[in-house]
Design an enzyme around this catalytic site. Structure first.
Site, PDB file in Angstrom:
ATOM      1  N   TYR A  28       0.833  -1.208   0.000  1.00 13.63           N
ATOM      2  CA  TYR A  28       0.000   0.000   0.000  1.00 13.63           C
ATOM      3  C   TYR A  28       0.868   1.259   0.000  1.00 13.63           C
ATOM      4  O   TYR A  28       0.622   2.192  -0.770  1.00 13.63           O
ATOM      5  CB  TYR A  28      -0.933  -0.011   1.214  1.00 13.63           C
ATOM      6  CG  TYR A  28      -1.962   1.084   1.186  1.00 13.63           C
ATOM      7  CD1 TYR A  28      -3.158   0.913   0.515  1.00 13.63           C
ATOM      8  CD2 TYR A  28      -1.737   2.296   1.837  1.00 13.63           C
ATOM      9  CE1 TYR A  28      -4.112   1.920   0.485  1.00 13.63           C
ATOM     10  CE2 TYR A  28      -2.679   3.307   1.805  1.00 13.63           C
ATOM     11  CZ  TYR A  28      -3.860   3.110   1.132  1.00 13.63           C
ATOM     12  OH  TYR A  28      -4.799   4.114   1.088  1.00 13.63           O
ATOM     13  N   HIS A  32       1.183   4.171  -3.020  1.00 13.62           N
ATOM     14  CA  HIS A  32       0.888   5.580  -2.764  1.00 13.62           C
ATOM     15  C   HIS A  32       2.123   6.484  -2.826  1.00 13.62           C
ATOM     16  O   HIS A  32       1.988   7.705  -2.866  1.00 13.62           O
ATOM     17  CB  HIS A  32       0.135   5.732  -1.446  1.00 13.62           C
ATOM     18  CG  HIS A  32      -1.297   5.322  -1.591  1.00 13.62           C
ATOM     19  ND1 HIS A  32      -1.682   4.011  -1.543  1.00 13.62           N
ATOM     20  CD2 HIS A  32      -2.402   6.054  -1.832  1.00 13.62           C
ATOM     21  CE1 HIS A  32      -2.992   3.939  -1.740  1.00 13.62           C
ATOM     22  NE2 HIS A  32      -3.451   5.177  -1.926  1.00 13.62           N
ATOM     23  N   TYR A  51      -6.119  16.485  -0.995  1.00 20.64           N
ATOM     24  CA  TYR A  51      -6.391  15.095  -0.618  1.00 20.64           C
ATOM     25  C   TYR A  51      -5.147  14.513   0.039  1.00 20.64           C
ATOM     26  O   TYR A  51      -4.064  14.512  -0.544  1.00 20.64           O
ATOM     27  CB  TYR A  51      -6.774  14.307  -1.865  1.00 20.64           C
ATOM     28  CG  TYR A  51      -7.227  12.885  -1.651  1.00 20.64           C
ATOM     29  CD1 TYR A  51      -7.502  12.375  -0.390  1.00 20.64           C
ATOM     30  CD2 TYR A  51      -7.406  12.041  -2.720  1.00 20.64           C
ATOM     31  CE1 TYR A  51      -7.924  11.072  -0.214  1.00 20.64           C
ATOM     32  CE2 TYR A  51      -7.832  10.734  -2.561  1.00 20.64           C
ATOM     33  CZ  TYR A  51      -8.083  10.258  -1.311  1.00 20.64           C
ATOM     34  OH  TYR A  51      -8.503   8.967  -1.132  1.00 20.64           O
ATOM     35  N   TRP A  87      -6.751   0.959 -10.297  1.00 13.53           N
ATOM     36  CA  TRP A  87      -6.045   1.371  -9.074  1.00 13.53           C
ATOM     37  C   TRP A  87      -6.670   0.692  -7.865  1.00 13.53           C
ATOM     38  O   TRP A  87      -5.986   0.133  -7.014  1.00 13.53           O
ATOM     39  CB  TRP A  87      -6.095   2.890  -8.959  1.00 13.53           C
ATOM     40  CG  TRP A  87      -5.519   3.459  -7.715  1.00 13.53           C
ATOM     41  CD1 TRP A  87      -6.226   3.913  -6.622  1.00 13.53           C
ATOM     42  CD2 TRP A  87      -4.145   3.659  -7.388  1.00 13.53           C
ATOM     43  NE1 TRP A  87      -5.367   4.377  -5.656  1.00 13.53           N
ATOM     44  CE2 TRP A  87      -4.081   4.233  -6.113  1.00 13.53           C
ATOM     45  CE3 TRP A  87      -2.960   3.401  -8.072  1.00 13.53           C
ATOM     46  CZ2 TRP A  87      -2.882   4.553  -5.489  1.00 13.53           C
ATOM     47  CZ3 TRP A  87      -1.766   3.733  -7.457  1.00 13.53           C
ATOM     48  CH2 TRP A  87      -1.733   4.298  -6.179  1.00 13.53           C
ATOM     49  N   TRP A  88      -8.000   0.745  -7.783  1.00 16.69           N
ATOM     50  CA  TRP A  88      -8.700   0.121  -6.660  1.00 16.69           C
ATOM     51  C   TRP A  88      -8.483  -1.390  -6.630  1.00 16.69           C
ATOM     52  O   TRP A  88      -8.470  -1.990  -5.550  1.00 16.69           O
ATOM     53  CB  TRP A  88     -10.184   0.444  -6.711  1.00 16.69           C
ATOM     54  CG  TRP A  88     -10.525   1.856  -6.356  1.00 16.69           C
ATOM     55  CD1 TRP A  88      -9.731   2.788  -5.736  1.00 16.69           C
ATOM     56  CD2 TRP A  88     -11.759   2.516  -6.604  1.00 16.69           C
ATOM     57  NE1 TRP A  88     -10.400   3.972  -5.576  1.00 16.69           N
ATOM     58  CE2 TRP A  88     -11.646   3.837  -6.097  1.00 16.69           C
ATOM     59  CE3 TRP A  88     -12.947   2.126  -7.205  1.00 16.69           C
ATOM     60  CZ2 TRP A  88     -12.689   4.759  -6.177  1.00 16.69           C
ATOM     61  CZ3 TRP A  88     -13.976   3.046  -7.283  1.00 16.69           C
ATOM     62  CH2 TRP A  88     -13.853   4.346  -6.769  1.00 16.69           C
TER      63      TRP A  88
END
Length: 117
Positions: A28, A32, A51, A87-88
């Site tokens: 993860y 990112h 964000y 991406w998800w």
């Protein structure tokens, strides 16, 4: 002739939380560290700014500002984007809803309790 000044859109501040699976932490964080430009462009296009995702232990805290007309419509547009879907497909397996999440809720919305501007 005098015209009214353009009124700026109001900004919605949205925060949410989800649990990061310990065995997926490095994956993860790697994803990112280099987010996909197409995903970022979609977020910006629908009115998302400022964000951020923060990590505390195994909790991910998300904060964003939304300046569009409808967050629900913006979320639907984001979900239709094929780059975001891909991406998800990589990020979702790294996460699990927090205890107390509503049925069907992935990231759990957080209630604002304080703001200093």
């Amino acid at each position: 002739m005098h015209s009214d000044p353009v009124q700026p859109r109001s900004i919605q501040r949205l925060a949410s939380v989800i649990r990061l699976l310990p065995e997926k932490r490095e994956e993860y964080l790697r994803l990112h560290a280099d987010p996909w430009p197409e995903v970022m462009a979609t977020l910006k296009r629908v009115g998302v700014s400022n964000y951020s995702i923060f990590l505390h232990g195994d909790l991910l805290f998300s904060y964003l500002e939304f300046s569009g007309d409808s967050w629900k419509d913006a979320q639907a547009e984001i979900a239709r984007d094929p780059h975001t879907q891909a991406w998800w497909a990589q990020t979702d397996p790294c996460q699990t809803p927090v205890q107390g999440a509503l049925p069907g809720e992935w990231w759990s919305a957080m209630k604002p309790v304080f703001l200093l501007e």
